[in-house]
Write an enzyme that holds these catalytic residues in place. Sequence first.
Site, mmCIF file in Angstrom:
data_model
loop_
_atom_site.group_PDB
_atom_site.id
_atom_site.type_symbol
_atom_site.label_atom_id
_atom_site.label_comp_id
_atom_site.label_asym_id
_atom_site.label_seq_id
_atom_site.Cartn_x
_atom_site.Cartn_y
_atom_site.Cartn_z
ATOM 1 N N HIS A 1 26.425 35.765 44.213
ATOM 2 C CA HIS A 1 26.971 36.235 42.937
ATOM 3 C C HIS A 1 26.630 35.222 41.857
ATOM 4 O O HIS A 1 26.765 34.017 42.051
ATOM 5 C CB HIS A 1 28.495 36.381 43.035
ATOM 6 C CG HIS A 1 29.102 36.897 41.771
ATOM 7 N ND1 HIS A 1 29.157 38.237 41.476
ATOM 8 C CD2 HIS A 1 29.626 36.253 40.705
ATOM 9 C CE1 HIS A 1 29.708 38.398 40.286
ATOM 10 N NE2 HIS A 1 30.004 37.215 39.796
ATOM 11 N N ASP B 1 41.435 44.165 38.970
ATOM 12 C CA ASP B 1 40.503 43.384 38.142
ATOM 13 C C ASP B 1 39.892 44.255 37.046
ATOM 14 O O ASP B 1 39.662 43.787 35.935
ATOM 15 C CB ASP B 1 39.392 42.761 38.991
ATOM 16 C CG ASP B 1 38.414 42.008 38.094
ATOM 17 O OD1 ASP B 1 38.853 41.044 37.437
ATOM 18 O OD2 ASP B 1 37.245 42.406 38.003
ATOM 19 N N ARG C 1 41.225 41.447 29.162
ATOM 20 C CA ARG C 1 40.804 40.075 28.806
ATOM 21 C C ARG C 1 39.668 40.103 27.800
ATOM 22 O O ARG C 1 39.610 39.289 26.870
ATOM 23 C CB ARG C 1 40.368 39.309 30.073
ATOM 24 C CG ARG C 1 41.546 38.882 30.937
ATOM 25 C CD ARG C 1 41.071 38.393 32.287
ATOM 26 N NE ARG C 1 40.135 37.297 32.175
ATOM 27 C CZ ARG C 1 39.090 37.092 32.990
ATOM 28 N NH1 ARG C 1 38.861 37.911 34.004
ATOM 29 N NH2 ARG C 1 38.298 36.072 32.820
ATOM 30 N N SER D 1 39.001 36.868 39.173
ATOM 31 C CA SER D 1 38.280 38.111 38.899
ATOM 32 C C SER D 1 37.060 38.238 39.823
ATOM 33 O O SER D 1 36.867 39.255 40.510
ATOM 34 C CB SER D 1 37.857 38.107 37.417
ATOM 35 O OG SER D 1 36.908 39.092 37.155
ATOM 36 N N LYS E 1 36.768 40.530 43.786
ATOM 37 C CA LYS E 1 35.762 41.568 44.073
ATOM 38 C C LYS E 1 34.925 41.181 45.290
ATOM 39 O O LYS E 1 34.583 42.017 46.122
ATOM 40 C CB LYS E 1 34.853 41.755 42.848
ATOM 41 C CG LYS E 1 35.565 42.508 41.717
ATOM 42 C CD LYS E 1 34.729 42.599 40.459
ATOM 43 C CE LYS E 1 34.609 41.312 39.737
ATOM 44 N NZ LYS E 1 34.462 41.335 38.301
HETATM 45 N N1 URA Z 1 32.495 37.931 35.735
HETATM 46 C C1 URA Z 1 33.568 38.570 36.267
HETATM 47 O O1 URA Z 1 33.431 39.448 37.116
HETATM 48 N N2 URA Z 1 34.799 38.215 35.843
HETATM 49 C C2 URA Z 1 35.010 37.248 34.908
HETATM 50 O O2 URA Z 1 36.137 36.969 34.579
HETATM 51 C C3 URA Z 1 33.873 36.595 34.368
HETATM 52 C C4 URA Z 1 32.626 36.962 34.811
#
Ligand code: URA
Length: 441
Positions: free
Chosen positions: A82, A161, A168, A183, A187
């Site tokens: 990621h 999220d 946010r 966040s 995931k």
């Molecule tokens: N990417 C995400 O999935 N969440 C965040 O808060 C920042 C970047």
Amino acid sequence: MQMTDLIIKKRDGGELSREELAWFVRGVTDGSLPDYQISALLMAMFLRKLTLRETVELTRLMADSGDRADLSGIEGIKADKHSTGGVGDKTTLICTPLTAACGVRVAKMSGRGLGFTGGTADKILSIPGFRNEIEPQAFFDNVNRVGASLIAQTGNLAPADKRLYALRDVTGTVENRSLIAASIMSKKLASGCDVLVLDVKTGSGAFMKTREDAVELARLMVSIGEEAGVRTSALITDMDTPLGNTVGNAIEVEEAIETLHGRGPADLTELSLALAAEMVHLGTGDALTVCMERVKTALYDGSARKVLANLIQAQHGDHGVIDNPGLMKQPRLNASICAEKDGYLDKMDTEAVGRSALLLGAGRARKEDDIDPSAGIRFLKKPGDAVQAGEPVAHLYSDDAEKLADGTALLRSTMGYCSAKPDLVPLIQARVSREGVEEWH
Ligand code: URA
């Protein structure tokens, strides 16, 4: 429990209990809490910060707010990677086949792009016929047979999220380490991987503008992953300069394919090899140096390129693009930016480069916007390169004359020139694992 009590407790610097966080995440997910109270608590969390315990618990609760992907239909260890978001970052398209060619499976669910960074799920759709939404059984079969599959994130993974991130985004509460870590990791934990490599970006095109902040974010995410039983490591990498020479969709797929032919730009090749070596290292337990040799071999002997061709074919795409990227949609219009003086190309605001690509049509400002796969930017010169007045430094592509003019104006305004070579930071700066933080050599 009352939401006002939680808001006041956090506003005054208190620590929320597990029960309070669980009640909050439930209310976010089932819609019983209103946006204004969720936003108030997010701002209190942003300003007062979360403790490590609060961050770990919030992440787990968010990961459990929806379905957890069941990847038990895939044999062996499943590796994932990621990136915290970069401009021109097409490494997933390269390190996925590299890792699979070294025997570690990659079942990759990627996000769609929003804002100035592009998503892998959008980029790969530039390949004619490619399907990024396939049935779960076909996804498992492809990973078992080909070694890797790239699909768009679907299903109900970490729905808390989804709502929190949307709030946010519009309440100035994105750039907080704990909230970003919760966040991203919620995931990833929900997506069912066994090992995870994080590419944590730092610089003008990243959420974390300084190396120190990026290292702290990486340490936090590595601890969350390891505590949840997922072997996790991170590389801290520069996003003061776009990665590679292209920004867009089809144009980035073309550059990824060039890289798998062994002809890619040095920065993109270096980072893709490093990330893939980490994935193979965590997936096999073999020494990192040995894994680096293996991924280099897979790059230069063509075996990773073959995995990408098989992956494209398995997902109904035209694998002829591997030898003929011109099969992807071509832009109708183009423009060039030329150097304004002799000297060196200065550092640029990477976020502005991403916004320029967005204006050209390569990204989406709102989630319902369409993407033009052929829109994008090709840099002929990168920061630190010597230039002569009048020489082209970038080509820009779009299907729409107005978009082309807007994107070109923004990119031109972010390019500066200097008489001495600017100081550039190294691309890979550090490695963070459960053993600690190491400088990258
Ligand atoms: N990417 C995400 O999935 N969440 C965040 O808060 C920042 C970047």
